[in-house]
Design a protein around this motif. Sequence first.
Motif, PDB file in Angstrom:
ATOM      1  N   ALA A  82     -61.127 -22.041  47.408  1.00 16.33           N
ATOM      2  CA  ALA A  82     -62.300 -22.361  46.588  1.00 16.33           C
ATOM      3  C   ALA A  82     -62.030 -23.622  45.778  1.00 16.33           C
ATOM      4  O   ALA A  82     -60.923 -23.820  45.282  1.00 16.33           O
ATOM      5  CB  ALA A  82     -62.605 -21.199  45.647  1.00 16.33           C
ATOM      6  N   GLU A  83     -63.045 -24.467  45.660  1.00 14.96           N
ATOM      7  CA  GLU A  83     -63.038 -25.595  44.719  1.00 14.96           C
ATOM      8  C   GLU A  83     -64.194 -25.349  43.764  1.00 14.96           C
ATOM      9  O   GLU A  83     -65.208 -24.765  44.160  1.00 14.96           O
ATOM     10  CB  GLU A  83     -63.275 -26.928  45.461  1.00 14.96           C
ATOM     11  N   TYR A  84     -64.083 -25.827  42.535  1.00 16.62           N
ATOM     12  CA  TYR A  84     -65.168 -25.582  41.559  1.00 16.62           C
ATOM     13  C   TYR A  84     -65.233 -26.637  40.472  1.00 16.62           C
ATOM     14  O   TYR A  84     -65.850 -26.421  39.437  1.00 16.62           O
ATOM     15  CB  TYR A  84     -65.022 -24.170  40.948  1.00 16.62           C
ATOM     16  N   ALA A  93     -72.392 -32.872  41.945  1.00 20.72           N
ATOM     17  CA  ALA A  93     -72.881 -33.799  42.975  1.00 20.72           C
ATOM     18  C   ALA A  93     -72.009 -33.775  44.227  1.00 20.72           C
ATOM     19  O   ALA A  93     -72.292 -34.468  45.197  1.00 20.72           O
ATOM     20  CB  ALA A  93     -72.961 -35.203  42.409  1.00 20.72           C
ATOM     21  N   CYS A  94     -70.925 -32.970  44.205  1.00 18.87           N
ATOM     22  CA  CYS A  94     -70.145 -32.761  45.424  1.00 18.87           C
ATOM     23  C   CYS A  94     -70.351 -31.323  45.918  1.00 18.87           C
ATOM     24  O   CYS A  94     -69.769 -30.913  46.913  1.00 18.87           O
ATOM     25  CB  CYS A  94     -68.661 -33.047  45.181  1.00 18.87           C
ATOM     26  N   GLY A  95     -71.139 -30.544  45.177  1.00 21.67           N
ATOM     27  CA  GLY A  95     -71.492 -29.194  45.625  1.00 21.67           C
ATOM     28  C   GLY A  95     -70.343 -28.208  45.635  1.00 21.67           C
ATOM     29  O   GLY A  95     -70.343 -27.255  46.419  1.00 21.67           O
ATOM     30  N   HIS A  96     -69.362 -28.370  44.743  1.00 22.32           N
ATOM     31  CA  HIS A  96     -68.223 -27.450  44.758  1.00 22.32           C
ATOM     32  C   HIS A  96     -68.617 -26.050  44.295  1.00 22.32           C
ATOM     33  O   HIS A  96     -67.887 -25.090  44.567  1.00 22.32           O
ATOM     34  CB  HIS A  96     -67.064 -28.023  43.929  1.00 22.32           C
ATOM     35  N   ASN A  97     -69.758 -25.910  43.633  1.00 19.27           N
ATOM     36  CA  ASN A  97     -70.274 -24.576  43.304  1.00 19.27           C
ATOM     37  C   ASN A  97     -70.501 -23.762  44.581  1.00 19.27           C
ATOM     38  O   ASN A  97     -70.294 -22.549  44.603  1.00 19.27           O
ATOM     39  CB  ASN A  97     -71.574 -24.698  42.501  1.00 19.27           C
ATOM     40  N   ALA A 128     -59.665 -28.992  40.310  1.00 15.80           N
ATOM     41  CA  ALA A 128     -59.491 -30.452  40.233  1.00 15.80           C
ATOM     42  C   ALA A 128     -59.301 -31.123  41.585  1.00 15.80           C
ATOM     43  O   ALA A 128     -58.333 -31.834  41.801  1.00 15.80           O
ATOM     44  CB  ALA A 128     -58.312 -30.776  39.309  1.00 15.80           C
ATOM     45  N   GLU A 129     -60.269 -30.925  42.485  1.00 16.18           N
ATOM     46  CA  GLU A 129     -60.174 -31.601  43.788  1.00 16.18           C
ATOM     47  C   GLU A 129     -60.455 -33.080  43.645  1.00 16.18           C
ATOM     48  O   GLU A 129     -59.875 -33.908  44.341  1.00 16.18           O
ATOM     49  CB  GLU A 129     -61.158 -30.963  44.787  1.00 16.18           C
ATOM     50  N   GLU A 130     -61.402 -33.421  42.746  1.00 12.35           N
ATOM     51  CA  GLU A 130     -61.831 -34.821  42.610  1.00 12.35           C
ATOM     52  C   GLU A 130     -60.757 -35.620  41.873  1.00 12.35           C
ATOM     53  O   GLU A 130     -60.616 -35.495  40.677  1.00 12.35           O
ATOM     54  CB  GLU A 130     -63.154 -34.898  41.834  1.00 12.35           C
ATOM     55  N   LEU A 131     -60.010 -36.390  42.585  1.00 15.37           N
ATOM     56  CA  LEU A 131     -59.026 -37.355  42.064  1.00 15.37           C
ATOM     57  C   LEU A 131     -57.728 -36.789  41.488  1.00 15.37           C
ATOM     58  O   LEU A 131     -56.714 -37.458  41.492  1.00 15.37           O
ATOM     59  CB  LEU A 131     -59.668 -38.297  41.034  1.00 15.37           C
ATOM     60  N   VAL A 153     -65.025 -24.354  53.356  1.00 15.58           N
ATOM     61  CA  VAL A 153     -66.206 -25.053  53.874  1.00 15.58           C
ATOM     62  C   VAL A 153     -66.780 -25.900  52.745  1.00 15.58           C
ATOM     63  O   VAL A 153     -66.917 -25.429  51.609  1.00 15.58           O
ATOM     64  CB  VAL A 153     -67.270 -24.068  54.396  1.00 15.58           C
ATOM     65  N   HIS A 154     -67.089 -27.158  53.064  1.00 12.97           N
ATOM     66  CA  HIS A 154     -67.650 -28.089  52.078  1.00 12.97           C
ATOM     67  C   HIS A 154     -69.119 -28.342  52.400  1.00 12.97           C
ATOM     68  O   HIS A 154     -69.457 -28.507  53.567  1.00 12.97           O
ATOM     69  CB  HIS A 154     -66.858 -29.408  52.129  1.00 12.97           C
ATOM     70  N   PRO A 155     -69.994 -28.377  51.399  1.00 21.58           N
ATOM     71  CA  PRO A 155     -71.393 -28.711  51.687  1.00 21.58           C
ATOM     72  C   PRO A 155     -71.547 -30.185  52.054  1.00 21.58           C
ATOM     73  O   PRO A 155     -70.770 -31.021  51.604  1.00 21.58           O
ATOM     74  CB  PRO A 155     -72.113 -28.410  50.365  1.00 21.58           C
ATOM     75  N   ILE A 311     -66.240 -41.018  58.168  1.00 24.14           N
ATOM     76  CA  ILE A 311     -65.108 -40.568  57.371  1.00 24.14           C
ATOM     77  C   ILE A 311     -65.624 -39.951  56.090  1.00 24.14           C
ATOM     78  O   ILE A 311     -66.532 -40.483  55.463  1.00 24.14           O
ATOM     79  CB  ILE A 311     -64.185 -41.753  57.049  1.00 24.14           C
ATOM     80  N   PHE A 312     -65.041 -38.816  55.745  1.00 29.87           N
ATOM     81  CA  PHE A 312     -65.410 -38.160  54.504  1.00 29.87           C
ATOM     82  C   PHE A 312     -64.350 -38.535  53.479  1.00 29.87           C
ATOM     83  O   PHE A 312     -63.446 -37.796  53.227  1.00 29.87           O
ATOM     84  CB  PHE A 312     -65.457 -36.648  54.728  1.00 29.87           C
ATOM     85  N   GLY A 313     -64.371 -39.677  52.885  1.00 31.51           N
ATOM     86  CA  GLY A 313     -63.426 -40.055  51.830  1.00 31.51           C
ATOM     87  C   GLY A 313     -62.046 -39.454  52.024  1.00 31.51           C
ATOM     88  O   GLY A 313     -61.434 -39.632  53.078  1.00 31.51           O
TER      89      GLY A 313
HETATM   90 ZN   LIG Z   1     -66.058 -32.319  47.349  1.00 31.07          ZN
END
Ligand SMILES: [Zn+2]
Length: 391
Positions: A82-84, A93-97, A128-131, A153-155, A311-313
Amino acid sequence: MNIEQLKVSVINEVNSHRHQLAELSLKIHANPELGFQETKAAGWLTRYLEENGFSVEPGICGLPTAFRGSYGQGKPSIAILAEYDALPKLGHACGHNIIAACAVGAAVAAKPAIDQFGGTILAIGTPAEELQGGKALIAERGGFNNLDVAMMVHPAVVDTATTQALALQRLEVEFFGKAAHASAQPEMGVNALEAMLLSFTAINSLRQHIKDKARIHGIITDGGEAANIVPAHSAATFLVRAQDDAYLGELKEKVLNCFVGAATATGARLEYGWGNIRYASLRNNLTLAGLFSQNMEYLGRKMQPTDPNHIFGSTDMGNVSQLVPSIHPFVAIASPEVLIHSPEFAAAAASDAATQGLLDAAKALAMTVADLVANPELVTKVKKEFEKQND
Ligand SMILES: [Zn+2]
Ligand SMILES: [Zn+2]
């Protein structure tokens, strides 16, 4: 139960929890928390797991908002991640919810499969997935040891089972010059901003001679105090990305030389530091991806082939995928023109399509768990493919 009946019971599990899962997703969406500050989200997710019979260890690997929920025992040991975390100003805005609710929903729905065939299902909360690379830290601290499979799974705006994500490292640079009156005594100054601009120019020149899919991009975070003062200090943050870890190492050196050259040209002094966290490139396990695709198709979703040019970043799931056979599929929650990391994607992450996406993805993940525990030879195949990639 045979595998088909088992999958039906897994689907029914998700359906019977659909209101709770939608509520969980919307609650996290409405309360965006930045990386390593996700106390509310971690609390809600662990409570859901505990209420559904999981034993939960909060704060794993010295990270207060990480957690591990587990159910069952023995092998195979299958983790759903899970990411949140949210983005500054943009919220989810990355939909981690969606990732979060999907992960705990899938883990709980996989219980009938674990009850029948054994094995362990884990829901691992990775902040803390973002950066800031929460998964990179958990990986370093052994939090993914002894896993047989890791999935999340990522949206997105398309349904795909595999994706490309680049290796990434962050660079902080500063130039130190000498302040002077920009008109009265410019000859006495050393211009730290010019050193930075020259670095950008050098990087732009370098960019035409780097490998496809490598990326170099940065922002100036300090460009001086006033137009009539020669800037004595400038600062920038850069991200350097490449398709594999070896080329990232090569590219880092070339990028750094752009700054070294600019320092020589202007007389400004360079200080720099590479970020501690290095995101690894993503390795897709195609055996797992195939199982996930079949299950998504069974649910009526049309899986698209992965576009080799897209590519997804970068993602810290890359670091996990270097240790454990992994997948990081996408589930569509918006139309293709919606850009990820935009206000429009943040709105989409709370839409009905987002709820539908998270429920379908949770079902397909739990069905994939059922495939794996019911067929030990599939786990062997997944592992063989992973070992082959290591050669
Ligand atoms: Zn993301
Ligand atoms: Zn993101």
